[in-house]
Write a protein that holds these residues in place. Structure first.
Motif, mmCIF file in Angstrom:
data_model
loop_
_atom_site.group_PDB
_atom_site.id
_atom_site.type_symbol
_atom_site.label_atom_id
_atom_site.label_comp_id
_atom_site.label_asym_id
_atom_site.label_seq_id
_atom_site.Cartn_x
_atom_site.Cartn_y
_atom_site.Cartn_z
ATOM 1 N N PRO A 74 0.990 -1.261 0.027
ATOM 2 C CA PRO A 74 -0.071 0.170 -0.120
ATOM 3 C C PRO A 74 0.883 1.194 -0.167
ATOM 4 C CG PRO A 74 -0.823 -1.475 1.603
ATOM 5 C CD PRO A 74 0.520 -2.099 1.142
ATOM 6 N N ILE A 75 0.461 2.233 -0.755
ATOM 7 C CA ILE A 75 1.090 3.589 -1.022
ATOM 8 C C ILE A 75 0.321 4.625 -0.525
ATOM 9 C CG2 ILE A 75 2.711 4.974 -2.535
ATOM 10 C CD1 ILE A 75 3.644 2.602 -3.792
ATOM 11 N N LEU A 76 0.604 5.379 0.345
ATOM 12 C CA LEU A 76 0.066 6.750 0.521
ATOM 13 C C LEU A 76 0.987 7.898 0.011
ATOM 14 C CD1 LEU A 76 -2.237 8.501 2.138
ATOM 15 C CD2 LEU A 76 -0.747 8.301 4.231
ATOM 16 N N MET A 77 0.434 8.603 -0.925
ATOM 17 C CA MET A 77 1.305 9.516 -1.527
ATOM 18 C C MET A 77 0.995 10.926 -1.005
ATOM 19 S SD MET A 77 1.762 9.388 -5.510
ATOM 20 C CE MET A 77 2.756 8.404 -6.192
ATOM 21 N N LEU A 78 1.925 11.741 -0.802
ATOM 22 C CA LEU A 78 2.144 12.868 0.040
ATOM 23 C C LEU A 78 2.469 14.274 -1.039
ATOM 24 C CD1 LEU A 78 3.839 12.385 3.419
ATOM 25 C CD2 LEU A 78 1.308 12.307 2.912
ATOM 26 N N THR A 79 1.771 15.452 -1.326
ATOM 27 C CA THR A 79 2.209 16.116 -2.192
ATOM 28 C C THR A 79 1.928 17.636 -1.779
ATOM 29 O OG1 THR A 79 2.229 17.054 -4.393
ATOM 30 C CG2 THR A 79 0.373 15.986 -3.408
ATOM 31 N N ALA A 80 2.831 18.689 -1.913
ATOM 32 C CA ALA A 80 2.515 20.067 -1.607
ATOM 33 C C ALA A 80 1.479 20.579 -2.998
ATOM 34 C CB ALA A 80 3.668 20.819 -1.689
ATOM 35 N N LYS A 81 1.288 19.834 -3.790
ATOM 36 C CA LYS A 81 0.321 20.204 -4.993
ATOM 37 C C LYS A 81 -1.052 19.899 -4.434
ATOM 38 C CE LYS A 81 3.611 19.478 -8.576
ATOM 39 N NZ LYS A 81 3.826 18.483 -9.948
ATOM 40 N N ASP A 82 -2.029 20.492 -5.558
ATOM 41 C CA ASP A 82 -3.558 20.148 -5.290
ATOM 42 C C ASP A 82 -4.040 20.313 -6.757
ATOM 43 O OD1 ASP A 82 -5.958 19.766 -4.176
ATOM 44 O OD2 ASP A 82 -5.889 21.562 -3.326
ATOM 45 N N GLY A 83 -5.229 19.419 -6.773
ATOM 46 C CA GLY A 83 -5.638 19.491 -7.939
ATOM 47 C C GLY A 83 -6.167 18.096 -8.563
ATOM 48 N N GLU A 84 -7.388 17.923 -9.357
ATOM 49 C CA GLU A 84 -7.796 16.796 -9.825
ATOM 50 C C GLU A 84 -6.531 15.942 -10.602
ATOM 51 O OE1 GLU A 84 -10.216 14.811 -9.203
ATOM 52 O OE2 GLU A 84 -11.614 16.330 -7.915
ATOM 53 N N TYR A 85 -5.992 16.695 -11.342
ATOM 54 C CA TYR A 85 -4.742 16.085 -12.405
ATOM 55 C C TYR A 85 -3.776 15.361 -11.411
ATOM 56 C CZ TYR A 85 -1.338 15.673 -15.762
ATOM 57 O OH TYR A 85 0.026 15.237 -16.549
ATOM 58 N N ASP A 86 -3.159 16.041 -10.524
ATOM 59 C CA ASP A 86 -2.196 15.582 -9.610
ATOM 60 C C ASP A 86 -2.768 14.223 -9.029
ATOM 61 O OD1 ASP A 86 -1.303 18.830 -8.903
ATOM 62 O OD2 ASP A 86 -0.236 17.460 -10.325
ATOM 63 N N GLU A 87 -4.010 14.387 -8.391
ATOM 64 C CA GLU A 87 -4.432 13.160 -7.801
ATOM 65 C C GLU A 87 -4.596 12.113 -8.660
ATOM 66 O OE1 GLU A 87 -8.193 11.941 -4.841
ATOM 67 O OE2 GLU A 87 -8.062 13.934 -5.367
ATOM 68 N N ALA A 88 -4.972 12.125 -9.752
ATOM 69 C CA ALA A 88 -5.418 11.295 -10.764
ATOM 70 C C ALA A 88 -4.091 10.825 -11.279
ATOM 71 C CB ALA A 88 -6.229 11.631 -12.078
ATOM 72 N N GLU A 89 -3.199 11.312 -11.503
ATOM 73 C CA GLU A 89 -2.085 10.997 -12.059
ATOM 74 C C GLU A 89 -1.295 10.057 -10.630
ATOM 75 O OE1 GLU A 89 2.537 12.262 -13.645
ATOM 76 O OE2 GLU A 89 1.056 13.667 -13.402
ATOM 77 N N GLY A 90 -1.254 10.337 -9.703
ATOM 78 C CA GLY A 90 -0.876 9.492 -8.520
ATOM 79 C C GLY A 90 -1.585 8.192 -8.551
ATOM 80 N N LEU A 91 -2.960 8.324 -8.425
ATOM 81 C CA LEU A 91 -3.716 6.956 -8.496
ATOM 82 C C LEU A 91 -3.438 6.071 -9.593
ATOM 83 C CD1 LEU A 91 -7.023 8.599 -7.077
ATOM 84 C CD2 LEU A 91 -5.153 7.090 -5.970
ATOM 85 N N ASP A 92 -3.417 6.775 -11.075
ATOM 86 C CA ASP A 92 -3.070 6.122 -12.205
ATOM 87 C C ASP A 92 -1.665 5.227 -12.123
ATOM 88 O OD1 ASP A 92 -5.247 6.750 -13.169
ATOM 89 O OD2 ASP A 92 -4.480 8.284 -14.291
ATOM 90 N N THR A 93 -0.706 5.865 -11.314
ATOM 91 C CA THR A 93 0.499 5.307 -11.338
ATOM 92 C C THR A 93 0.598 3.884 -10.134
ATOM 93 O OG1 THR A 93 1.306 6.596 -9.484
ATOM 94 C CG2 THR A 93 1.927 7.169 -11.783
ATOM 95 N N GLY A 94 -0.713 3.688 -9.179
ATOM 96 C CA GLY A 94 -0.734 2.700 -8.574
ATOM 97 C C GLY A 94 -1.017 3.110 -7.106
ATOM 98 N N ALA A 95 -0.917 4.364 -6.600
ATOM 99 C CA ALA A 95 -0.948 5.012 -5.524
ATOM 100 C C ALA A 95 -2.356 4.460 -4.725
ATOM 101 C CB ALA A 95 -0.669 6.233 -5.319
ATOM 102 N N ASP A 96 -2.551 4.160 -3.521
ATOM 103 C CA ASP A 96 -3.570 3.549 -2.812
ATOM 104 C C ASP A 96 -4.423 5.020 -2.245
ATOM 105 O OD1 ASP A 96 -3.602 0.520 -3.031
ATOM 106 O OD2 ASP A 96 -1.475 1.361 -2.502
#
Length: 220
Positions: A74-96
Motif C-alpha cells: 500500500p502506498i500513501l502519497m504526499l504532495t504540496a500540490k493540489d488538483g484533480e490532475y495530480d491526484e489522478a496521476e498519483g492514483l493512475d501510477t498505482g498509489a492507494d
C-alpha cells in the motif's frame, strides 16, 4: 507493522516517524526517491508513505516502478500540490491513497490504519456489484451493462463509498470524511456536484437523494 517514509523535507519526515513509532509502528526513513525505491524493493514493508517531489526520482516514478515490479505494498502519497490532475496521476501510477500538504497528523494516521485494514482483508473480492453496475476497487474501473464508464478520481471515490454500502443511506459528512479528509473545511455542497456528474454518467435513477439524510445507490 513496518513502514517506510520517503520524504525529502527532513523535519517533516522525522516528525512523522516519531509519531508513527509512538503508534507502535517500526519506521524507516529516507529522503531520496532512488533510495526509497531500493529499500522498498529489498525490505518487507507493510506500507509506504511517499512524497511526490523527491530528489533522484519523483514519487510518481517510484510508485510506477514498484507496481511494474509486482510490488503491491500500500502506498500513501504526499504532495504540496493540489488538483484533480495530480491526484489522478498519483492514483493512475498505482498509489492507494493521497494526502495534500499541509495535512493533519491525525488524518495521516487514520489513512495509514485504513490502508492497513484494507490490506488485511485483501482476500475479499475487489469488485462491487450493484445491479448492472460493477465497481472494481482494485483497477478503479466502472462498468454499466458491460460498457466502461469513464470517471475522474474524485467521482470514482464518491461512487466507491456509495457502492460499499449499496442500498443504504450515506450522509454528506461520511462522504466528505472518506473522499476528502477529516480536516476539509470547504463547501460541503461540493458533493452535489459530483453526485450530479455520476448521475449523468450512470443514469439519474442509480443514485437516490434521501432528503435531509444523504444519498443511496440502488440496483437497476
Amino acid at each position: 507493522m513496518r513502514l517506510l517514509i520517503v520524504e525529502d523535507e527532513k523535519r517533516l519526515a522525522v516528525s512523522l516517524a516519531k509519531g508513527l513509532r509512538a503508534e507502535g509502528f517500526a519506521v524507516d526513513v529516507v529522503h531520496d526517491g532512488l533510495e526509497g525505491l531500493r529499500l522498498a524493493g529489498e525490505g518487507a514493508y507493510d506500507l509506504i508513505v511517499l512524497d511526490i517531489m523527491l530528489p533522484g526520482m519523483n514519487g510518481y516514478r517510484v510508485c510506477a516502478a514498484l507496481r511494474a515490479a509486482g510490488n503491491d505494498v500500500p502506498i500513501l502519497m504526499l504532495t504540496a500540490k493540489d488538483g484533480e490532475y495530480d491526484e489522478a496521476e498519483g492514483l493512475d501510477t498505482g498509489a492507494d491513497d493521497y494526502l495534500t500538504k499541509p495535512f493533519s497528523y491525525v488524518v495521516l494516521v487514520a489513512r495509514v490504519k485504513a490502508l492497513l485494514r484494507r490490506r488485511g482483508s485483501a482476500g475479499a473480492s475487489p469488485v462491487l456489484r450493484v445491479g448492472t453496475l460493477t465497481v472494481d476497487t482494485a483497477t478503479r474501473r466502472v462498468h454499466r451493462d458491460g460498457t466502461e464508464v469513464g470517471l475522474t478520481a474524485k467521482e470514482f471515490a464518491v461512487l466507491e463509498q456509495l457502492a460499499v454500502r449499496a442500498g443504504q443511506i450515506v450522509s454528506k459528512p461520511e462522504i466528505l470524511e472518506h473522499v476528502w479528509d477529516f480536516a476539509y473545511d470547504g463547501d460541503p455542497n461540493i458533493i452535489e456536484v459530483y453526485i450530479s456528474a455520476l448521475r449523468r454518467k450512470l443514469g439519474a435513477p442509480a443514485i437516490q437523494t434521501v432528503r435531509g439524510a444523504g444519498y443511496r445507490l440502488v440496483a437497476r
